[in-house]
Scaffold this motif. Structure first.
Motif, PDB file in Angstrom:
ATOM      1  N   ASP A 118      82.890  16.468  50.415  1.00 18.83           N
ATOM      2  CA  ASP A 118      82.712  15.319  49.568  1.00 18.83           C
ATOM      3  C   ASP A 118      84.205  14.583  49.287  1.00 18.83           C
ATOM      4  O   ASP A 118      84.045  13.332  48.957  1.00 18.83           O
ATOM      5  N   VAL A 119      85.183  15.691  49.042  1.00 14.83           N
ATOM      6  CA  VAL A 119      86.589  14.962  48.813  1.00 14.83           C
ATOM      7  C   VAL A 119      87.370  15.605  49.705  1.00 14.83           C
ATOM      8  O   VAL A 119      87.398  16.909  49.861  1.00 14.83           O
ATOM      9  N   PHE A 143      91.357  11.934  59.310  1.00 13.66           N
ATOM     10  CA  PHE A 143      89.927  12.400  59.659  1.00 13.66           C
ATOM     11  C   PHE A 143      88.779  12.261  58.922  1.00 13.66           C
ATOM     12  O   PHE A 143      87.603  12.498  59.637  1.00 13.66           O
ATOM     13  N   ALA A 144      89.125  11.856  57.688  1.00  7.55           N
ATOM     14  CA  ALA A 144      88.097  11.689  56.958  1.00  7.55           C
ATOM     15  C   ALA A 144      87.040  10.917  57.088  1.00  7.55           C
ATOM     16  O   ALA A 144      87.552   9.599  57.499  1.00  7.55           O
ATOM     17  N   PRO A 145      85.658  11.027  57.013  1.00  8.63           N
ATOM     18  CA  PRO A 145      84.872   9.641  57.277  1.00  8.63           C
ATOM     19  C   PRO A 145      85.040   8.710  56.185  1.00  8.63           C
ATOM     20  O   PRO A 145      85.412   9.249  55.167  1.00  8.63           O
ATOM     21  N   GLU A 146      84.876   7.389  56.872  1.00  7.00           N
ATOM     22  CA  GLU A 146      85.258   6.378  55.922  1.00  7.00           C
ATOM     23  C   GLU A 146      84.411   6.291  54.609  1.00  7.00           C
ATOM     24  O   GLU A 146      84.991   5.593  53.663  1.00  7.00           O
ATOM     25  N   ASN A 147      83.165   7.079  54.728  1.00 12.99           N
ATOM     26  CA  ASN A 147      82.306   6.794  53.375  1.00 12.99           C
ATOM     27  C   ASN A 147      82.887   7.762  52.487  1.00 12.99           C
ATOM     28  O   ASN A 147      82.088   7.902  51.343  1.00 12.99           O
ATOM     29  N   TYR A 148      83.835   8.609  52.635  1.00 14.49           N
ATOM     30  CA  TYR A 148      83.968   9.756  51.787  1.00 14.49           C
ATOM     31  C   TYR A 148      85.299   9.499  51.052  1.00 14.49           C
ATOM     32  O   TYR A 148      86.301   8.640  51.828  1.00 14.49           O
TER      33      TYR A 148
END
Length: 386
Positions: A118-119, A143-148
């Motif tokens: 989530d974070v 690499f974190a997804p943009e919506n997270y």
């Protein structure tokens, strides 16, 4: 329960592993599921990296062949102790730290299939030092997804200025982070200069845990008699003079974890097999700590051990890393504990620290920065007031 993926360094380095433990433990203590995302893929050495290591050894040999060979021979002669040190690091890691071993062997795998959290929290230590680790965006959570949510807590650039090329490398990664905090004021300034984004300066994660919490993971005392613990990296000439003066003034023996050739060649009592728990014990039970290490300094403060911090680098060295020391010592009104080559050593002040005053200031910083960490963990995308 919200899941937090921590991106940080946790290798065989006292400060690195202990800050990783501290940040993960604190996040778990306040009610989150937290794991450190494995960085093992970074240690699959390429031919280029092996050649770079070899070149570094050759340069050290040519610079001072006598000291280089003495240090190499000392390391070899204590092979069993060094093996025990590695085993103790592994034991501490296995017992106290949760790693998300993803099995990835290259950074592209993170981009194609990011570990799910989530974070995504970029942790402390010098993960943003461009002279050390940078070849991709791993330590920036790119690499974190943009919506997270992706943010940083106490990430360290480690140096007081960056080149144009280094700034250009860091800019797109920093711009993607939702909230940014650094461990040094110089780091915060660099972030703001590169991106225009406000960066907050916060305390190192090891200071989020108090002395009682650290005592629970400390080894038993290693020595019965009083000693001065020396943990030193710099080979600057004045440090030898400081050691000699302090020994003469106190009459105490010097105990060291040797790193620089000076300590390998000294008559200090040497500890080669200390793991993280033993490192804490050496600081906690010393009469005085003499160090140019940031983490030995902050552990001395946290564990209420008198200390003297030395400048590992000249104040005019652009690549120096004195900023992390001056930031925390300035915040706690302990600037007089930092000595450079022209500063006088007075016996009366060696042990003279008002830790009650220091910890009152530390507790205030701890509260403010823990509140900011909670703000990161509860941050929601698109919330302009967060």
């Amino acid at each position: 329960m919200k899941k937090v993926g921590l991106i940080t360094y946790y290798g065989e380095n006292y400060g690195g592993m202990l800050q990783a433990y501290a940040l993960q433990q604190y996040v778990k203590n306040i009610g989150y599921d937290c794991k450190i995302i494995s960085n093992d893929f970074l240690y699959i050495q390429t031919k280029q990296q092996r050649n770079k290591h070899l070149i570094g050894n050759v340069k050290a040999l040519l610079k001072n062949p006598f000291d280089y060979m003495k240090r190499r021979n000392a390391i070899r002669s204590y092979a069993n102790e060094n093996a025990m040190k590695s085993a103790r690091f592994q034991e501490f890691l296995t017992k106290n730290i949760e790693i998300d071993y993803n099995g990835y062997t290259c950074y592209d795998q993170f981009l194609q299939k990011p570990p799910q959290y989530d974070v995504y929290l970029c942790g402390s230590d010098q993960i943003w030092n461009p002279n050390l680790y940078h070849s991709n965006g791993f330590y920036f959570a790119d690499f974190a997804p943009e919506n997270y949510v992706a943010a940083s807590y106490a990430s360290s650039i480690g140096i007081s200025s960056v080149t144009t090329e280094q700034a250009d490398f860091m800019r797109p990664y920093l711009n993607k982070l939702d909230l940014i905090s650094t461990r040094e004021t110089d780091g915060a300034k660099i972030v703001e200069e590169i991106t225009g984004k406000k960066a907050r300066t916060v305390i190192d994660p090891t200071l989020l845990l108090n002395d009682e919490q650290w005592s629970k993971v400390s080894a038993k005392p290693l020595f019965d008699e009083p000693y001065i613990f020396c943990y030193l990296f710099s080979e600057r000439d004045y440090i030898e003079k400081v050691k000699k003066t302090v020994k003469e003034l106190t009459g105490m023996k010097l105990v060291c974890i040797p790193y620089a050739p000076r300590e390998f060649l000294s008559d200090d009592e040497k500890v080669f097999d200390a793991g993280p728990a033993e490192f804490i014990s050496l600081v906690k039970n010393a009469s005085l700590v003499l160090t140019d290490s940031f983490h030995a300094t902050v552990f001395s403060i946290n564990l209420k051990t008198p200390f003297i911090s030395l400048c590992r680098f000249s104040k005019i060295d652009a690549k120096g890393m004195n900023s992390r020391l001056t930031t925390i010592l300035g915040a706690l009104d302990l600037e007089d504990r930092l000595l450079d080559e022209n500063d006088e050593i007075v016996k009366e002040i060696l042990f003279d620290i008002d830790f009650e005053k220091t910890h009152k200031a530390l507790n205030e910083l701890r509260k403010n920065d823990s509140d900011f960490l909670k703000e990161i963990l509860e941050y929601e995308k698109g919330n302009e007031n967060a």
